[in-house]
Design a protein around this motif. Structure first.
Motif, short mmCIF file in Angstrom:
data_model
loop_
_atom_site.label_atom_id
_atom_site.label_comp_id
_atom_site.label_asym_id
_atom_site.label_seq_id
_atom_site.Cartn_x
_atom_site.Cartn_y
_atom_site.Cartn_z
N SER A 17 -16.31 -22.27 -18.05
CA SER A 17 -15.37 -21.01 -17.79
C SER A 17 -16.32 -19.97 -17.21
N LEU A 18 -15.42 -19.09 -16.44
CA LEU A 18 -16.03 -17.83 -15.98
C LEU A 18 -14.92 -16.94 -16.10
N ARG A 19 -15.09 -15.55 -16.11
CA ARG A 19 -14.28 -14.49 -16.07
C ARG A 19 -14.90 -13.54 -15.15
N LEU A 20 -13.75 -13.42 -13.98
CA LEU A 20 -14.18 -12.49 -13.04
C LEU A 20 -13.29 -11.31 -13.26
N SER A 21 -14.10 -9.99 -12.56
CA SER A 21 -13.78 -8.84 -12.99
C SER A 21 -13.56 -7.95 -11.61
N CYS A 22 -12.50 -7.17 -11.23
CA CYS A 22 -12.43 -6.45 -10.17
C CYS A 22 -12.13 -4.89 -10.76
N VAL A 23 -13.12 -3.97 -10.27
CA VAL A 23 -13.32 -2.72 -10.93
C VAL A 23 -12.45 -1.96 -9.39
N VAL A 24 -11.47 -1.23 -9.67
CA VAL A 24 -11.32 -0.40 -8.32
C VAL A 24 -11.43 1.05 -8.45
N SER A 25 -11.41 1.92 -7.49
CA SER A 25 -11.33 3.30 -7.41
C SER A 25 -10.84 3.75 -6.15
N GLY A 26 -10.48 4.99 -6.02
CA GLY A 26 -9.88 5.56 -4.65
C GLY A 26 -8.42 5.38 -4.48
N PHE A 27 -8.02 5.03 -5.28
CA PHE A 27 -6.35 4.77 -5.31
C PHE A 27 -5.82 4.56 -6.66
N THR A 28 -4.45 4.67 -6.80
CA THR A 28 -3.65 4.76 -8.08
C THR A 28 -3.44 3.24 -8.34
N PHE A 29 -4.48 2.71 -9.17
CA PHE A 29 -4.38 1.38 -9.47
C PHE A 29 -2.91 0.88 -10.08
N SER A 30 -2.55 1.78 -10.77
CA SER A 30 -1.20 1.22 -11.75
C SER A 30 -0.25 1.15 -10.83
N SER A 31 -0.19 1.62 -9.54
CA SER A 31 1.00 1.48 -8.61
C SER A 31 0.88 0.42 -7.75
N TYR A 32 0.03 -0.38 -7.69
CA TYR A 32 -0.28 -1.64 -6.92
C TYR A 32 -0.11 -2.97 -7.61
N ALA A 33 0.52 -3.68 -7.06
CA ALA A 33 0.40 -5.23 -7.63
C ALA A 33 -1.01 -5.79 -7.06
N MET A 34 -1.71 -6.85 -7.97
CA MET A 34 -2.77 -7.32 -7.75
C MET A 34 -2.73 -8.76 -7.60
N SER A 35 -3.79 -9.23 -7.21
CA SER A 35 -3.89 -10.56 -6.61
C SER A 35 -5.20 -10.82 -6.54
N TRP A 36 -5.52 -12.27 -7.04
CA TRP A 36 -6.84 -13.01 -6.85
C TRP A 36 -6.49 -14.17 -5.72
N GLU A 44 -8.65 -21.83 4.93
CA GLU A 44 -7.94 -20.58 4.87
C GLU A 44 -8.04 -19.81 3.38
N ARG A 45 -8.08 -18.65 3.33
CA ARG A 45 -7.82 -17.76 1.97
C ARG A 45 -6.40 -18.05 1.61
N LYS A 46 -6.35 -18.34 0.24
CA LYS A 46 -5.01 -18.61 -0.36
C LYS A 46 -4.94 -17.86 -1.87
N SER A 47 -3.75 -17.67 -2.08
CA SER A 47 -3.64 -16.90 -3.23
C SER A 47 -3.78 -17.92 -4.45
N VAL A 48 -4.39 -17.14 -5.56
CA VAL A 48 -4.59 -18.12 -6.73
C VAL A 48 -3.74 -17.56 -7.96
N ALA A 49 -3.60 -16.15 -7.85
CA ALA A 49 -2.78 -15.56 -9.17
C ALA A 49 -2.37 -14.20 -8.59
N SER A 50 -1.33 -13.59 -9.06
CA SER A 50 -0.87 -12.45 -8.90
C SER A 50 -0.35 -11.63 -10.37
N ILE A 51 -0.39 -10.43 -10.18
CA ILE A 51 0.25 -9.75 -11.42
C ILE A 51 0.98 -8.55 -11.03
#
Length: 118
Positions: A17-36, A44-51
């Motif tokens: 198992s691994l746990r990835l984290s993504c810490v963001v700054s400079g924009f309103t995080f709660s207003s954005y849909a996020m994906s890995w 090619e780059r492919k979507s894994v998961a979105s929220i």
């Protein structure tokens, strides 16, 4: 200044198992849909998961359903991806992505390497 900083990647054995984290700054995080997303060498780059922005809706690629869990903490401006039962085919660079459909804005992190190998 917009920043998305991924961490948590590394080398893990199959089944681990691994746990990835993504810490963001400079924009309103709660207003954005996020994906890995992930990109394996030569592919090619492919979507894994979105929220969704408030976390009520999640989607997963068929290849990771039941093994990966995406989550977010809007109070901490953090996106996470819990990856269990890892397989060699999960080896890739993993990127977090922020998207605002309203403002037609997309931001990417720099990526973190995940290698699954014995």
């Amino acid at each position: 200044q917009v920043q998305l900083v991924e961490s948590g990647g590394g080398l893990v054995q199959p089944g681990g198992s691994l746990r990835l984290s993504c810490v963001v700054s400079g924009f309103t995080f709660s207003s954005y849909a996020m994906s890995w997303y992930r990109q394996a060498p030569g592919k090619e780059r492919k979507s894994v998961a979105s929220i969704s922005s408030v976390g009520g809706r999640t989607n997963y690629a068929d290849s990771v359903k039941g093994r990966f869990t995406i989550s977010r903490d809007n109070a901490k401006n953090t996106l996470a991806l819990q990856m269990n039962s890892l397989k060699p085919e999960d080896t890739a660079v993993y990127y977090c992505k922020a998207e605002s459909v309203l403002f037609s804005l997309v931001y990417w992190g720099q990526g973190t390497q995940v290698t699954v190998s014995s």
